[in-house]
Design an enzyme around this catalytic site. Structure first.
Site, PDB file in Angstrom:
ATOM      1  N   GLU B  94       0.940  -1.376   0.063  1.00 32.13           N
ATOM      2  CA  GLU B  94       0.069  -0.347  -0.032  1.00 32.13           C
ATOM      3  C   GLU B  94       1.081   1.278  -0.075  1.00 32.13           C
ATOM      4  OE1 GLU B  94      -0.342  -2.576   1.996  1.00 32.13           O
ATOM      5  OE2 GLU B  94      -2.275  -3.517   1.298  1.00 32.13           O
ATOM      6  N   HIS B 163     -11.133  -5.339   8.780  1.00 30.73           N
ATOM      7  CA  HIS B 163     -12.170  -4.862   7.579  1.00 30.73           C
ATOM      8  C   HIS B 163     -12.648  -4.265   7.645  1.00 30.73           C
ATOM      9  CE1 HIS B 163      -9.972  -8.629   6.570  1.00 30.73           C
ATOM     10  NE2 HIS B 163     -10.281  -9.055   5.395  1.00 30.73           N
TER      11      HIS B 163
END
Lengths: 414, 370
Positions: B94, B163
């Site tokens: 990322e 999540h």
């Protein structure tokens, strides 16, 4: 232990050792041309590439550290003279800036004293359309790339975080968060590649920075997207106080390249001839599409990390003295003088140039630059927010009341 | 090399080349004409298609966004339509994705990057905080970073740990970032187009539990009105929406909490209370005017957010409204937020998330007896 680049031929590998062949591209073309394996091409040459010895004499060709696929032509005389001039200027800049810190004219200066050959070669190997991404210790490289010396030092003057236009000079900001700029280099190269431009990007970092995660991500991205980025690591042996042995136990930092599927090379970082030879060829190959390259320059940070650091706490003066004998400026002067390329008239001209740059720095950093408090709000966004407009008005009001109070007390004092 | 890739004509204007228009066949096929039920996911996808058609410097990349079309399918079909140079998968890193986007934006592109899930964006934090947010200021506006970081966020989908985070406060707290979060299908389209066209970096927070919610909208007319409206400066940035008008109290919500607030207002109306619902839309810049106008009118307010309440966007909203509307308030402003605990496991999230009952309890507490 000598790490050899000699490996068994691919045909002798057992099935479970079988490696994945890289895709057909300019790199594999190059490998074919040199008649060596991909690994031998990617691994650094067995020895450090050095062309001019510390005593200023040219090494015989067989002692330059080169081998098939790792051969580097000697740069031309004109380039070498230009490099020497920049070395002298760079040394003067480093010493002048350190003096300005002692005089309180700059907050801090991370000097590249002793690393000037790396600084100069990093700038000179690039063409006009190419980009450089420097760190906070690379001000000399930034200036050698053509940025105004005072603008390059603004970051340390205290009135703003940077002084020059990165887009105009194709020089990234002098980056402080370690190795984050390597990814910006990757992005610039990627954008250029998508547009079909032949831009090469040189991304700079130090030995300590190779421990950061962004170093890994940047090299991997550059390799996977096959981008023309040259990762140029100045291994100056210390990350503030921590020696290289605490950062990495790899055979060399250049050996990390093969793990990403790119070529790596080690070069004497105090030999500007070798640096230019390796970087010039690297830039040429990258421009031709051979993908990224990792170059590790062995050099030494002759002074403390910054003026705020005390290097006697972590290293012996004997070690520093040992490196003084390998000085990049003296070495090049001896070499060029020995070859008859540099005479006293040339020396005087170059010294005058260096002195002029030092004077520019003294004058530019010596003057008190007025700051505008409203600059706090001006550049946060392209499109200003109502909240910042409100805060800007609040500060303006505060300052207006302060000014009025000062004026009335002066009036009363009359 | 794709001949269609040029440089953005808007940002970092020293670079040449005009914006390449057309390639509109992709956009035209993306939706049928007339109002019909459309999901937020489809609206976001259509916004990406239209933005990529309108400007060839718009690139989409991230993890699984290419062939797969994203784990939530927001980038579905982009690689097939625009090619691997315009929409592509990156290595799984990322910080690398954001850092490369910074470099691409410096060099004339308008990257739209996807962080696969809220909590997966954390490795990119240094790039976002130290560079995305600061580049414009550091360079006195000489370097603009017209990039969009799309972050699917929030809970309510039965997701496992990492999540379901509501990470908006980290970004909203950082000077130099704009933070958008749509709550409706139409806003999904408009706000993503605006974010992509913005020369400021935008963290675009997508409420993942609303991806499959549907509104009846006409995508073709949304497109037409956006493309005409941008020049008139009628954007959503800094403009909260009155999602439901009311007179007795104000529910202030954003993103995933807006439908919950609307349901609470509906339930309250059955009890005879008329609640106005404000959809904040852009957390940064914040629309003080619309929010305060509502609170001054109603005299009562509840702020609703999934994120932990402590030191959050919801605490900021309460502070701002209190500073500006104190004398209009009939009761202290209440908050209904996630508890100050790590996001819970799926079987516990119903106890954590702000729900209609908890909101109505807070409304009941607003000193109506006075």
């Amino acid at each position: 232990m000598t790490i050899s680049a000699n490996h068994a031929a691919p045909g002798t590998a057992t099935p479970d050792q079988a490696h994945q062949e890289p895709p057909e591209n300019a790199l594999t073309e190059a490998v074919k041309k040199f008649g060596i394996t991909v690994e031998d091409y990617m691994l650094p040459a067995r020895h450090l590439i050095q062309m001019v010895a510390p005593d200023g004499t040219l090494n015989p060709k067989d002692q330059q550290g080169t081998e098939p696929g790792h051969e580097y032509p000697l740069p031309g005389d004109e380039e070498l003279l230009a490099a020497y001039e920049q070395l002298v200027v760079g040394r003067r800049v480093n010493d002048q800036n350190s003096a300005l810190v002692r005089q309180g004219r700059m907050a801090v200066y991370p000097s590249s004293h002793g690393q000037e050959a790396c600084q100069v070669a990093a700038a000179l190997c690039l063409s006009d359309g190419d980009w450089m991404f420097p760190t906070y210790r690379d001000a000399v490289a930034v200036m050698a790339r053509g940025v105004d010396p005072v603008q390059a030092m603004t970051i340390f003057r205290g009135d703003w975080h940077g002084g020059y236009d990165p887009l105009e000079h194709k020089v990234g900001i002098q980056c402080t968060p370690l190795t984050t700029q390597l990814l910006h280099a990757v992005g610039v190269a990627h954008a250029a590649k998508l547009r079909g431009e032949d831009t090469v990007v040189l991304a700079m970092c130090g030995d300590g920075a190779t421990s950061e995660g962004d170093f890994h991500e940047a090299l991997n991205f550059a390799a996977v997207f096959h981008l023309p980025v040259i990762f140029f690591v100045q291994n100056n042996k210390y990350a503030i106080s921590v020696p290289l042995a605490h950062q990495s136990v790899a055979p060399s930092l250049a050996h990390k390249a093969v793990g990403y599927g790119m070529a790596g090379e080690r070069v004497d970082g105090n030999d500007v001839v070798a640096l230019l030879a390796v970087l010039d060829r690297g830039v040429k190959l990258a421009r031709e599409g051979s993908g990224p390259l990792l170059v590790e320059a062995h050099t030494y940070r002759m002074q403390a990390h910054t003026n705020a650091d005390d290097d006697t706490r972590y290293r012996e003066s004997a070690e520093v003295a040992e490196w003084r004998a390998k000085d990049p400026v003296t070495r090049m002067r001896t070499y060029l003088t020995g070859r008859g390329l540099l005479d006293s008239a040339g020396e005087e001209r170059i010294a005058a140039h260096a002195e002029a740059v030092a004077r520019t720095l003294r004058e530019g950093l010596g003057e008190d630059v007025p700051v505008d408090p409203q600059d706090l709000f001006r550049h946060v966004f392209e499109k200003q927010t109502p909240q910042l407009k409100e805060q800007s008005a609040m500060l303006a009001d505060e300052l207006a009341r302060d000014a009025a109070a000062t004026a009335s007390s002066e009036e009363a004092g009359k | 090399m794709s001949p269609t890739i040029t440089t953005s004509s808007e940002a970092n204007g020293n670079v040449s080349a005009a914006t390449a228009r057309a390639a509109a066949s992709a956009a035209a096929s993306a939706d049928a004409s007339g109002p019909q039920p459309v999901t937020l996911a489809k609206a976001l996808n259509t916004a990406l298609v239209d933005a990529m058609s309108a400007d060839s410097s718009v690139l989409v990349f991230g993890e699984d966004v290419g062939t797969l079309g994203g784990v939530f399918r927001i980038t579905d079909g982009l690689t097939a339509t625009f090619g691997e140079q315009r929409c592509f998968d990156t290595p799984l890193a990322e910080s690398g994705i954001v850092g490369m986007a910074v470099g691409m934006a410096i060099n004339g592109m308008r990257p739209v990057i996807e962080m696969q899930f809220d909590a997966f964006a954390y490795p990119a934090f240094e790039q976002i905080i130290s560079h995305v947010a600061k580049m414009h200021n550091r360079t006195r506006g000489m370097v603009k970073l017209p990039l969009v970081i799309r972050v699917p966020y929030g809970g309510g989908i039965g997701g496992v740990e990492h999540h379901c985070d509501s990470s908006e406060s980290y970004y909203a707290h950082t000077a130099g970032l704009k933070v958008y979060t749509p709550a409706t299908v139409a806003d999904g389209y408009r706000m993503l187009r605006e974010a992509i066209d913005s020369d400021d970096p935008v963290v675009f927070m997508e409420p993942k539990k609303l991806y499959w919610s549907r509104d009846v909208v006409d995508l073709a007319s949304l497109r037409a009105s956006y493309e005409e409206g941008t020049t008139a400066g009628l954007g959503t940035e800094g403009r909260a929406a009155v999602a439901r008008p009311g007179t007795d109290g104000t529910l202030i919500a954003y993103g995933p909490s807006v439908p919950t607030a609307l349901a609470a207002a509906e339930a309250a109306s059955l009890e005879g209370r008329s609640l106005e619902v404000i959809d904040v839309r852009t957390l940064v810049p914040f629309d003080d005017a619309t929010v305060c106008e509502s609170v001054r009118k109603t005299g009562r307010a509840v702020v609703i957010a999934e994120a932990h309440g402590f030191a959050s966007v919801s605490s900021e909203i309460v502070a701002r409204v209190q500073e500006r509307c104190f004398h209009y308030l009939a009761a202290p402003i209440r908050r209904v937020t996630g508890f100050d605990v790590p996001y819970p496991a799926p079987k516990l999230e119903k106890y954590y998330l702000p729900g209609v009952d908890r909101i109505l309890d807070a409304v009941d507490d607003l000193q109506w007896e006075d």
